[in-house]
Design a protein around this motif. Structure first.
Motif, PDB file in Angstrom:
ATOM      1  N   ARG A 138       0.641  -1.249  -0.018  1.00  0.00           N
ATOM      2  CA  ARG A 138       0.012   0.468  -0.099  1.00  0.00           C
ATOM      3  C   ARG A 138       1.226   1.414  -0.144  1.00  0.00           C
ATOM      4  NH1 ARG A 138      -4.672  -2.082   5.033  1.00  0.00           N
ATOM      5  NH2 ARG A 138      -5.093  -4.152   4.008  1.00  0.00           N
ATOM      6  N   ASP A 187      -7.296   2.765   2.949  1.00  0.00           N
ATOM      7  CA  ASP A 187      -6.104   2.262   2.113  1.00  0.00           C
ATOM      8  C   ASP A 187      -6.285   2.861   0.643  1.00  0.00           C
ATOM      9  OD1 ASP A 187      -6.522  -1.428   1.397  1.00  0.00           O
ATOM     10  OD2 ASP A 187      -5.071   0.328   0.642  1.00  0.00           O
ATOM     11  N   GLN A 271     -10.299 -11.297  -4.824  1.00  0.00           N
ATOM     12  CA  GLN A 271      -8.975 -10.715  -5.260  1.00  0.00           C
ATOM     13  C   GLN A 271      -7.954 -11.000  -4.457  1.00  0.00           C
ATOM     14  OE1 GLN A 271      -6.059  -6.607  -4.484  1.00  0.00           O
ATOM     15  NE2 GLN A 271      -7.810  -6.487  -4.107  1.00  0.00           N
ATOM     16  N   ASP A 272      -6.903 -11.561  -3.746  1.00  0.00           N
ATOM     17  CA  ASP A 272      -5.896 -12.391  -3.622  1.00  0.00           C
ATOM     18  C   ASP A 272      -5.542 -14.117  -3.323  1.00  0.00           C
ATOM     19  OD1 ASP A 272      -6.773  -9.955  -0.447  1.00  0.00           O
ATOM     20  OD2 ASP A 272      -5.267  -9.837  -2.288  1.00  0.00           O
ATOM     21  N   LYS A 292      -1.879 -12.801  -7.135  1.00  0.00           N
ATOM     22  CA  LYS A 292      -1.393 -11.154  -7.187  1.00  0.00           C
ATOM     23  C   LYS A 292      -0.213 -12.252  -6.914  1.00  0.00           C
ATOM     24  CE  LYS A 292      -2.789  -8.571  -4.578  1.00  0.00           C
ATOM     25  NZ  LYS A 292      -3.458  -7.411  -3.861  1.00  0.00           N
TER      26      LYS A 292
HETATM   27  C1  GAL Z   1      -5.399  -4.447   0.518  1.00  0.00           C
HETATM   28  C2  GAL Z   1      -3.993  -5.606  -0.333  1.00  0.00           C
HETATM   29  C3  GAL Z   1      -5.230  -6.215  -1.099  1.00  0.00           C
HETATM   30  C4  GAL Z   1      -6.483  -6.600   0.270  1.00  0.00           C
HETATM   31  C5  GAL Z   1      -6.535  -5.550   1.283  1.00  0.00           C
HETATM   32  C6  GAL Z   1      -7.292  -6.500   2.516  1.00  0.00           C
HETATM   33  O1  GAL Z   1      -4.274  -2.902   0.234  1.00  0.00           O
HETATM   34  O2  GAL Z   1      -3.175  -5.132  -1.795  1.00  0.00           O
HETATM   35  O3  GAL Z   1      -4.214  -7.958  -1.660  1.00  0.00           O
HETATM   36  O4  GAL Z   1      -6.654  -8.150   0.718  1.00  0.00           O
HETATM   37  O5  GAL Z   1      -5.272  -5.173   0.989  1.00  0.00           O
HETATM   38  O6  GAL Z   1      -5.953  -6.511   3.257  1.00  0.00           O
END
Ligand code: GAL
Length: 373
Positions: A138, A187, A271-272, A292
Motif C-alpha cells: 500500500r 487504504d 482478490q488475493d 497476485k
Molecule cells: C490491500 C491488498 C489486498 C487486500 C486488502 C486487504 O491493500 O492489496 O491484497 O487483501 O488490502 O488486506
C-alpha cells in the motif's frame, strides 16, 4: 560521522545476498565494489529489519507475506534479524509498533500501512532517525519513503470489473444491476481498485445499485452490509456482486447463502486468491479472484531492505508513483484474473497452493473437473 545509525552502518557494511528473478542488483557492503570486502564480515551481516503489516482479518499477511519475506531475508542475509509486527487493522497500534522499532534503532523499515495518510507520521519519524522506509503493497502518502513495491492496483480493479461485466453478459444480464463492496477507505489500494473497477463497469453499461466502503476490509462488516441489501433489494433485486477482495467477497456470499440465495447464479468477484476463495470458485460459489504473485513482491521487498540497510540504493525500481509529496521510485507487479478455467495454470502452476491443499473433501470432484490433480 553523524548519528549512531551512520556509525553502525559503516562498521557493519557487508551483507550476503543473491540477485532476485527481478534482476535486482546483488546487494553488498558499503564499498562501491559491492564485493564482500573488509574485515567486518561477522559483525556486519547482522542488520535489523522491521516488517510492519496491517491486518489479521485478511489471510495473506501472516500466511504469505511474512513467511515469504522472512525466507528471502534469511537467504540473502543469514545474520539479519527480523522484527515482525501485525497491527490488527488498528492505525494507532501500528504507530506504537513503529515507534518501538525506531527506538530500537532498526536499520530499515518495511511498512504496509493500515492508514496511508496517518502513516506519514511514521515515515517522518523513521527518516528523521536515518531509517530508510519501504512502502510495501500500500502506498505511504504525503511523505518520503525510499521505495514503493506493489502490484498495478488500478489494473486489479479493471480485471475485476471486466470479468464481472463479461459474466453478467453471458448470464443474459448485461446491465446487472449489482451491489458493490469496496475496500477500506484508509487504504490507497482500495481507491485504485475502485477507480479501475468503476471505469470497467461503467464502460460495459453495468448499473451499480449501491456502493459500500468496508471499514478495515472486515469480512464481517461486508456480510452485515450485504444482509441489509438483501432485505432492502430483495433476493432477486441484483444480478451480481462486486467485492474488492476474497475476504469481503466471502462475507457477501455467506450473507446470500444464509438468505437462501443460490450463489452459483450470482457472480461475485474477489482478490488475493485465498485458499477458501479458490475452493469457492471451483464449486461455482464465487466467480473470480485476482491472483497476485506475493512471492515476487515479498522477495523484492527483502532484497531492497537488505540493500537499503547496507546503504545501497535499490536498482530495481522500474517506475515512479506520486504519493502527494514525492515521485516514489516503484516496482509495480502484474496481477492476473483467475476463474475456474485457469486455477490450474495460475495459482497451482506457480506453487501458490498445491492440489492437495485445494482438493480436499467436497472440492475433490470439482478439482478433477478442472484438471487439477
Ligand atoms: C490491500 C491488498 C489486498 C487486500 C486488502 C486487504 O491493500 O492489496 O491484497 O487483501 O488490502 O488486506
Amino acid at each position: 560521522m553523524s548519528g549512531g545509525r551512520t556509525v553502525r552502518r559503516t562498521l557493519m557494511g557487508i551483507a550476503v545476498c543473491g540477485a532476485l528473478a527481478l534482476g535486482l542488483a546483488a546487494c553488498g557492503d558499503d564499498e562501491p565494489s559491492g564485493g564482500g570486502g573488509g574485515d567486518t564480515t561477522a559483525a556486519s551481516a547482522a542488520k535489523a529489519v522491521a516488517l510492519l503489516l496491517p491486518e489479521t482479518k485478511t489471510t495473506r499477511y501472516d500466511e504469505q507475506d511474512k513467511p515469504l519475506f522472512e525466507a528471502k531475508l534469511t537467504e540473502l542475509c543469514p545474520d539479519c534479524t527480523l522484527s515482525y509486527q501485525n497491527a490488527d487493522q488498528d492505525s494507532a497500534k501500528q504507530l506504537t509498533q513503529a515507534e518501538a522499532e525506531i527506538t530500537k534503532g532498526v536499520d530499515v523499515m518495511v511498512l504496509d500501512p493500515v492508514d496511508g495518510k496517518a502513516a506519514a507520521a511514521i515515515v517522518d519519524k523513521a527518516k528523521a532517525a536515518g531509517i530508510p522506509v519501504i512502502s510495501y503493497d500500500r502506498l505511504l502518502l504525503d511523505s518520503e519513503p525510499d521505495l514503493y513495491i506493489s502490484f498495478d492496483n488500478e489494473q486489479v480493479g479493471t480485471l475485476q470489473g471486466e470479468a464481472l461485466a463479461e459474466k453478467l453478459k453471458t448470464d443474459g444480464n448485461p446491465t446487472g444491476p449489482i451491489v458493490k463492496i469496496n475496500g477500506s477507505p484508509t487504504d490507497n489500494n482500495a481507491t485504485l481498485f475502485k477507480k479501475g473497477s468503476n471505469a470497467a463497469l461503467k464502460a460495459a453499461g453495468v448499473k451499480i445499485l449501491i456502493e459500500y466502503d468496508t471499514p478495515d476490509w472486515s469480512p464481517d462488516k461486508a456480510q452485515t452490509f450485504m444482509d441489509g441489501q438483501i432485505t432492502k433489494l430483495g433476493k432477486d433485486g441484483f444480478k451480481g456482486v462486486y467485492a474488492a477482495n476474497d475476504g469481503t467477497g466471502g462475507g457477501a456470499i455467506a450473507a446470500m447463502k444464509s438468505a437462501g440465495i443460490d450463489v452459483t447464479t450470482i457472480p461475485t468477484t474477489g482478490q488475493d486468491a485465498e485458499l477458501a476463495a479458490i475452493q469457492r470458485i471451483l464449486v461455482g460459489e464465487q466467480f473470480m479472484t485476482v491472483y497476485k504473485a506475493i512471492k515476487l513482491e515479498a522477495e523484492a521487498a527483502a532484497q531492497a531492505a537488505v540493500d537499503l540497510a547496507n546503504g545501497t540504493t535499490p536498482s530495481s525500481a522500474t517506475s515512479t508513483v506520486n504519493n502527494g509529496k514525492i515521485d516514489v521510485p516503484s516496482i509495480l507487479l502484474t496481477p492476473v484474473a483467475v476463474t475456474k478455467d485457469n486455477v490450474k495454470d495460475t495459482v497451482v502452476a506457480d506453487g501458490f497452493y498445491t492440489a492437495a491443499q485445494i482438493c480436499t473433501g467436497d472440492f475433490a470432484a470439482a478439482c478433477t473437473e478442472a484438471g487439477i490433480q
